[in-house]
Design an enzyme around this catalytic site. Structure first.
Site, PDB file in Angstrom:
ATOM      1  N   GLN B 202       6.986   0.370 -13.434  1.00  0.00           N
ATOM      2  CA  GLN B 202       7.295   0.363 -12.257  1.00  0.00           C
ATOM      3  C   GLN B 202       8.771   0.781 -11.872  1.00  0.00           C
ATOM      4  O   GLN B 202       9.635   0.078 -12.122  1.00  0.00           O
ATOM      5  CB  GLN B 202       7.297  -1.312 -11.910  1.00  0.00           C
ATOM      6  N   ALA B 243       2.403  -7.677  -3.498  1.00  0.00           N
ATOM      7  CA  ALA B 243       2.196  -6.570  -4.712  1.00  0.00           C
ATOM      8  C   ALA B 243       3.135  -5.363  -4.463  1.00  0.00           C
ATOM      9  O   ALA B 243       3.794  -5.271  -3.339  1.00  0.00           O
ATOM     10  CB  ALA B 243       0.749  -6.255  -4.786  1.00  0.00           C
ATOM     11  N   HIS B 244       3.064  -4.556  -5.560  1.00  0.00           N
ATOM     12  CA  HIS B 244       4.055  -3.474  -5.515  1.00  0.00           C
ATOM     13  C   HIS B 244       3.736  -2.476  -4.366  1.00  0.00           C
ATOM     14  O   HIS B 244       2.493  -2.246  -3.856  1.00  0.00           O
ATOM     15  CB  HIS B 244       4.010  -2.728  -6.907  1.00  0.00           C
ATOM     16  N   ASN B 245       4.647  -1.905  -3.795  1.00  0.00           N
ATOM     17  CA  ASN B 245       4.552  -1.122  -2.549  1.00  0.00           C
ATOM     18  C   ASN B 245       3.918  -1.669  -1.328  1.00  0.00           C
ATOM     19  O   ASN B 245       3.799  -0.720  -0.296  1.00  0.00           O
ATOM     20  CB  ASN B 245       3.885   0.388  -3.041  1.00  0.00           C
TER      21      ASN B 245
END
Lengths: 344, 344, 344
Positions: B202, B243-245
């Site tokens: 990431q 979560a990511h993004n």
């Protein structure tokens, strides 16, 4: 880690009627399925009675109704409530095999001079104890705990590593608090104003009774004005959210990942299964049981079991049913029309 | 902890029209139900108006419409928005009663020589601040926080104990981050390969705006390529997964135990109730409100309130309905057949 | 943080067929939409093929089927599985740009003399390593981790900050454990007795295989008698609850906020979406996939995708359908009555 005992020692410590050789050697406690000739087992659920004939266990703890069946295959301990006996056996066993060093204050702990620690308190490495904290006799503060100013910890209470106990919050006696628990963070309170949120400072604290157990990474927020309160004997599993001003009655138990929203009162002797969710400002009566993953959206005034989950299915079946569900009201109207037509 | 004030002092600090004795003594802020003659209360929700006549409060904060009713029973502060007034009252009160020591760097903190701390930064016991971190003026880093290399903390931001701020992540000004929060752990990204999972490192970070509040043990993952972004004024409760993004717009508020999956964008001024779940790669418009425990599985382009929960019931009723639900599609087919028959 | 590379260097490290200039300069990895002339992108999902023509990327990683389309617009790396290539590219990139200092034991760490650390172990600031712990070569223990007595950490495993690894628990090789994870807290086990709960001491531990990744603030409880077991290659996202005696098979992946209740066995190669919930004592076969927010209440013996969520709707529509749902069984009875009438 096990050290061998004889069944005679077990009986001496915990009672029960022994059928079989008193000097039978026991090296471990285990399940009926995984047992060997050095394993002590229990059989509490009649559903598993078939395992009694096949197990290799040295001895099985059973209720009187199964005494003969158990004794027919080997040693047995007969007791009215085998599950309770098993619970006490695990406690006795843990005290034996988990050697504990004499209590000490680890030299790396950071303890304010105004904190008052009673006799035999154990403070782990790098724990922080702030001003005016009081810790009762025999309590254990794990490594890396942070006990904020003015907090109170009762006698015999054990905190695992990384616990945060917020300022002015209190824990009763003989509690067990697992790693990562946060007690006394701010409740989630804001007044809307011109498209923004104005913070409502949370002026209450958290008060927790005796014999409460709190699972890892669970959060219990401080109250907005009054306190958030957990009564004696409450048991909380991991990753539970207890919002501000919640009150939980004596001996209620809540399984993991459940969320209780603000100002809800839960009665005594309730059980709430995992991943349930109870919205705010409700009152839940004593002896209410909630099924897993159920959302409770209204107060419950009657004891009983309550559920509300979409039954899972293979995806294709679910999709067909779920699509129909989105038109359920109109389906009902169609049935109504048919009924009118048929009755005319 | 309370120190007494007079209503005159309250009015001087926060405004409002006072009806009653200016030197009335106030020792606490409380609820109408629990109030005594030294308590200052508010009444914002007309639903609780009946409590106005029975409360023992020294003074009640009310809207103009209730001024007469409130004044008839004792002192009153009249203000257009009592809830907002109450919020500001709690802030004023907290500043008064929660004495704060002068900022200092606790000697046990481990601070890299390359970290740059502006004026009046407070660093708690055993906090770790790694290389190249920047901390704005007046910020408070709680005990046991870990601020990884290159992270940025804005002026006036407060971190409670045990917060992890990951490398290269940034927090704006005046944020509040509660205990146990993890900002900047890896997003959950893997490429499937031959029955295994190949990790996608990431490479993004987390960027958080000003005036954001983040509840205890909440997690905000770093982005895969771009950053995960929380805009100004976002409020997150406890145990939330971002979560990511994910991107969350200005002044949106999310209640506890909610999960927002990867790459979903949430608009401004949204509210999401507890234990909701929004799947990945969606776009949620501004001013969308999601009910508790609802799964959002498609993008929402229109403001409004959205819900999707199986209504709970006593277990026996639920079981009958749930069992029927598993055959709902075929029930619809049966109604269709009846309709055909009846129309022929 | 980026340092420029050429496409030639990428190809040398990771393979693939290069179409275009080998000395094209790359400064970052990014998305097609956000790319500039120094960005290397990938296109794995044909759904996004339209972005190929509009992207400003320096180079796009594509499958053979898109080689011509990609090469027509600029440089391309052609490889059978672009997503896998991308995953490996992020790993290579992260190794390049995330400079890592030489391993060292931070002087503030508290390490028991009996702990055995192999070569090149890195221990962060204020970490605690208790008696009889073993740490394999090249492992990284983050700041503020607590590794309790007798725990084992395999070679090359990385723990972020604030991880708790409970006594006697073990982690395999090359695992990644994110901040705030708690491994080895007590499982939630009590025997009811006279309206109270008698604690069942949890005598098992947690055993975790190789190449397992565990997300932030996730909890994995120790077993009651046997161990809780995660097989090789399991991937867990954030805020997941794994109860005592759960077993998870090889290479299964579980998304955030999911709860797995006690003694449930999950097969290999399963995927469980976010906020799902699997009740206790179930067996889930290999290659089972569970949709988001689904409650699994019975064992699943057949591979496939399983779902069970109330489809969300605007609140008014949902309310009408939900109200009808509470009378679904009686609606079915009414349809039955109509069918009888119509067939007679």
């Amino acid at each position: 880690m096990a050290t061998a005992v004889t069944l005679a020692e077990v009986i001496a410590a915990l009672g029960g009627d022994l059928h079989g050789e008193a000097n039978t050697r026991i090296e471990r406690i285990g399940t009926l399925l995984g047992a060997d000739a050095l394993t002590l087992c229990f059989l509490a659920n009649p559903r598993y009675q078939a395992q009694l004939t096949s197990t290799a266990a040295a001895c099985v703890i059973v209720a009187p109704a199964l005494a003969d069946a158990a004794a027919a295959r080997g040693a047995a301990i007969v007791t009215p409530d085998p599950y309770l006996y098993f619970a006490r056996l695990t406690q006795w066993w843990a005290r034996r095999v988990r050697s504990r060093a004499a209590p000490r204050i680890h030299p790396s702990a950071v303890i304010d001079a105004s904190a008052r620690l009673d006799a035999d308190v154990d403070v782990g490495a790098l724990a922080v104890i702030e001003a005016d904290v009081r810790v009762g006799a025999g309590a254990i503060i794990g490594a890396h705990c942070v006990i904020e100013r003015g907090a109170v910890i009762g006698a015999g209470t054990r905190l695992a590593a990384h616990v945060t106990l917020g300022f002015d919050c209190s824990l009763g006696e003989r509690c067990i608090v697992h790693a990562g628990v946060v007690i006394g963070a701010d409740g989630f309170g804001f007044a809307p104003h011109a498209g923004r949120w104005e913070k409502i400072e949370q002026l209450g604290a958290v008060r927790i009774g005796n014999d409460v157990e709190i699972g890892a990474n669970t959060c219990i927020d401080r109250g907005a004005l009054d306190d958030t309160v957990l009564a004696d004997g409450v048991k909380l599993d991991n990753l539970i959210q207890i919002a501000h001003n919640v009150r939980i009655g004596e001996h209620s138990a809540i399984a993991g990942c459940t969320a209780i929203a603000g100002s809800t009162t839960i009665g005594a002797h309730c059980t709430i299964a995992g991943a349930a969710n109870i919205v705010g400002h409700l009152t839940i009566a004593d002896h209410v049981h909630v099924s897993a993953a159920t959302l409770i959206s209204r107060s419950i005034h009657k004891p009983g079991l309550y559920s509300g989950v979409f039954p899972f299915d293979d995806n294709a079946s679910w999709e067909k049913n779920a699509a129909t569900l989105r038109n359920l009201y109109s389906l009902r109207q169609r049935v109504l029309a048919l009924e009118k037509k048929n009755s005319s």
